[in-house]
Design a protein around this motif. Structure first.
Motif, PDB file in Angstrom:
ATOM      1  N   UNK A  96      28.267  51.611  46.791  1.00 18.25           N
ATOM      2  CA  UNK A  96      28.015  50.959  45.358  1.00 18.25           C
ATOM      3  C   UNK A  96      28.101  49.466  45.476  1.00 18.25           C
ATOM      4  N   UNK A  97      27.836  49.064  44.348  1.00 20.80           N
ATOM      5  CA  UNK A  97      27.823  47.333  44.142  1.00 20.80           C
ATOM      6  C   UNK A  97      27.065  46.905  43.136  1.00 20.80           C
ATOM      7  N   UNK A  98      27.365  45.551  43.136  1.00 17.40           N
ATOM      8  CA  UNK A  98      26.629  44.866  42.153  1.00 17.40           C
ATOM      9  C   UNK A  98      24.973  44.379  42.548  1.00 17.40           C
ATOM     10  N   UNK A  99      24.107  45.115  41.470  1.00 16.20           N
ATOM     11  CA  UNK A  99      22.386  44.871  41.829  1.00 16.20           C
ATOM     12  C   UNK A  99      22.275  43.311  41.673  1.00 16.20           C
ATOM     13  N   UNK A 100      21.143  42.758  42.135  1.00 21.76           N
ATOM     14  CA  UNK A 100      20.628  41.464  42.109  1.00 21.76           C
ATOM     15  C   UNK A 100      21.030  40.901  40.664  1.00 21.76           C
ATOM     16  N   UNK A 101      21.712  39.782  40.670  1.00 22.05           N
ATOM     17  CA  UNK A 101      22.005  38.942  39.382  1.00 22.05           C
ATOM     18  C   UNK A 101      22.133  37.422  39.867  1.00 22.05           C
ATOM     19  N   UNK A 102      22.086  36.731  38.685  1.00 18.91           N
ATOM     20  CA  UNK A 102      21.896  35.189  38.820  1.00 18.91           C
ATOM     21  C   UNK A 102      23.179  34.298  38.491  1.00 18.91           C
ATOM     22  N   UNK A 103      23.258  33.145  39.170  1.00 12.48           N
ATOM     23  CA  UNK A 103      24.370  32.287  39.171  1.00 12.48           C
ATOM     24  C   UNK A 103      23.757  30.991  38.956  1.00 12.48           C
ATOM     25  N   UNK A 104      24.364  29.913  38.290  1.00 12.56           N
ATOM     26  CA  UNK A 104      24.169  28.771  38.551  1.00 12.56           C
ATOM     27  C   UNK A 104      25.376  27.784  38.175  1.00 12.56           C
ATOM     28  N   UNK A 105      25.439  26.579  38.982  1.00 15.39           N
ATOM     29  CA  UNK A 105      26.497  25.622  38.608  1.00 15.39           C
ATOM     30  C   UNK A 105      27.909  26.215  38.782  1.00 15.39           C
ATOM     31  N   UNK A 106      28.348  26.979  39.732  1.00 13.40           N
ATOM     32  CA  UNK A 106      29.546  27.438  40.210  1.00 13.40           C
ATOM     33  C   UNK A 106      29.718  27.704  41.481  1.00 13.40           C
ATOM     34  N   UNK A 107      30.936  27.351  41.957  1.00 13.10           N
ATOM     35  CA  UNK A 107      31.425  27.527  43.370  1.00 13.10           C
ATOM     36  C   UNK A 107      32.062  29.168  43.252  1.00 13.10           C
ATOM     37  N   UNK A 108      31.471  30.006  44.093  1.00 15.24           N
ATOM     38  CA  UNK A 108      31.950  31.291  44.089  1.00 15.24           C
ATOM     39  C   UNK A 108      32.288  31.926  45.443  1.00 15.24           C
ATOM     40  N   UNK A 109      33.777  32.040  45.570  1.00 10.10           N
ATOM     41  CA  UNK A 109      34.321  32.377  46.883  1.00 10.10           C
ATOM     42  C   UNK A 109      34.604  33.916  46.706  1.00 10.10           C
ATOM     43  N   UNK A 110      34.336  34.615  47.749  1.00 12.12           N
ATOM     44  CA  UNK A 110      34.759  35.888  48.068  1.00 12.12           C
ATOM     45  C   UNK A 110      35.572  35.867  49.177  1.00 12.12           C
ATOM     46  N   UNK A 111      36.803  36.731  49.036  1.00 16.28           N
ATOM     47  CA  UNK A 111      37.712  36.933  50.064  1.00 16.28           C
ATOM     48  C   UNK A 111      37.851  38.757  50.225  1.00 16.28           C
ATOM     49  N   UNK A 112      37.396  38.961  51.564  1.00 17.87           N
ATOM     50  CA  UNK A 112      37.484  40.544  51.547  1.00 17.87           C
ATOM     51  C   UNK A 112      38.652  41.072  52.133  1.00 17.87           C
ATOM     52  N   UNK A 113      39.461  42.010  51.305  1.00 14.96           N
ATOM     53  CA  UNK A 113      40.999  42.409  51.518  1.00 14.96           C
ATOM     54  C   UNK A 113      40.618  43.645  52.363  1.00 14.96           C
ATOM     55  N   UNK A 114      40.061  44.473  51.993  1.00 17.50           N
ATOM     56  CA  UNK A 114      39.675  45.788  52.677  1.00 17.50           C
ATOM     57  C   UNK A 114      38.262  46.189  52.927  1.00 17.50           C
ATOM     58  N   UNK A 115      37.893  46.580  53.952  1.00  9.72           N
ATOM     59  CA  UNK A 115      36.450  47.203  53.998  1.00  9.72           C
ATOM     60  C   UNK A 115      35.519  45.896  54.432  1.00  9.72           C
TER      61      UNK A 115
END
Length: 232
Positions: free
Chosen positions: A52-71
């Motif tokens: 499962x997950x997030x389907x295609x979607x948009x962003x603008x003018x934001x710094x988006x960090x992702x940190x994977x904890x498991x998997x």
């Protein structure tokens, strides 16, 4: 002043495929007392079911960090980046003038847990960007994202920095705050003691301002991990 945001007080939503906790207002969760801290706007603690997950979607003018904890997570975006992030890796997506992306758990049987962090940029528009790196789990304070990209860190479009703290058992670390700077600590795992006997447990957060320094103490028999934000 140190203000603790306890894990159990965070916003919570469960969509079946996604179980998420919000340190700050996000989506349908709104709390005027928790709209962010300085330029730190979002910390979401997401658990995503296999396949499962997030389907295609948009962003603008934001710094988006992702940190994977498991998997692991599969990332695809409109700039042509198709990547897999494994446990322990950090990703920084600069949305700039606009970017579309999707995020999925590619596993058939293992849940994915990640932290998604949004930081408001000090530069609007511009070319979207993508960065990814595994910084390991070195003891002490490891710089992850900085405004200049120094020391091979991710380059953040804001006068802010993110550090990973790994504090061994029965040890302490003193952190200095610059003039007119703020600090936010998000506890990833284990327990920390701050000044004045303030305790942080897994999932807790602490807003720190009007302090010249803060001492972090691990009194347990296990190492602890936290994210430390240096903010304007």
């Amino acid at each position: 002043m140190i203000t603790v945001r306890h894990s159990n007080d965070r916003g919570h939503a469960n969509f079946g495929w996604l179980d998420t906790k919000h340190s700050f207002s996000f989506g349908d969760y709104y709390d005027p007392e928790h709209m962010g801290f300085s330029v730190l706007r979002v910390i979401n603690d997401d658990v995503i079911e296999p396949g499962k997950g997030f389907d295609t979607h948009g962003h603008r003018d934001m710094e988006i960090l992702t940190y994977v904890l498991e998997g692991a997570i599969e990332h695809k975006d409109s700039e042509g980046n198709t990547r897999i992030l494994s446990e322990g890796e950090f990703q920084l997506m600069s949305a700039g003038r606009g970017i579309y992306h999707s995020e999925y758990n590619p596993s058939n049987d293992k849940a994915l847990r990640l932290l998604q962090i949004w930081i408001e940029p000090n530069q609007l528009g511009g070319q979207p960007g993508y960065q990814q790196k595994d910084f390991g789990k070195s003891v002490g304070l490891t710089p992850i994202a900085t405004p200049t990209g120094e020391h091979s860190t991710l380059t953040l479009k804001q006068n802010a920095s993110l550090y990973q703290l790994v504090l061994p058992a029965n040890s302490s670390l003193k952190l200095e705050l610059g003039m007119n700077r703020n600090m936010y600590i998000h506890q990833v795992s284990g327990d920390l003691m701050l000044v004045n006997q303030v305790e942080l447990h897994s999932g807790d957060g602490a807003k720190i301002d009007a302090h010249s320094h803060v001492e972090l103490v691990n009194q347990s028999a296990e190492s602890v991990v936290a994210l430390v934000f240096d903010l304007p």
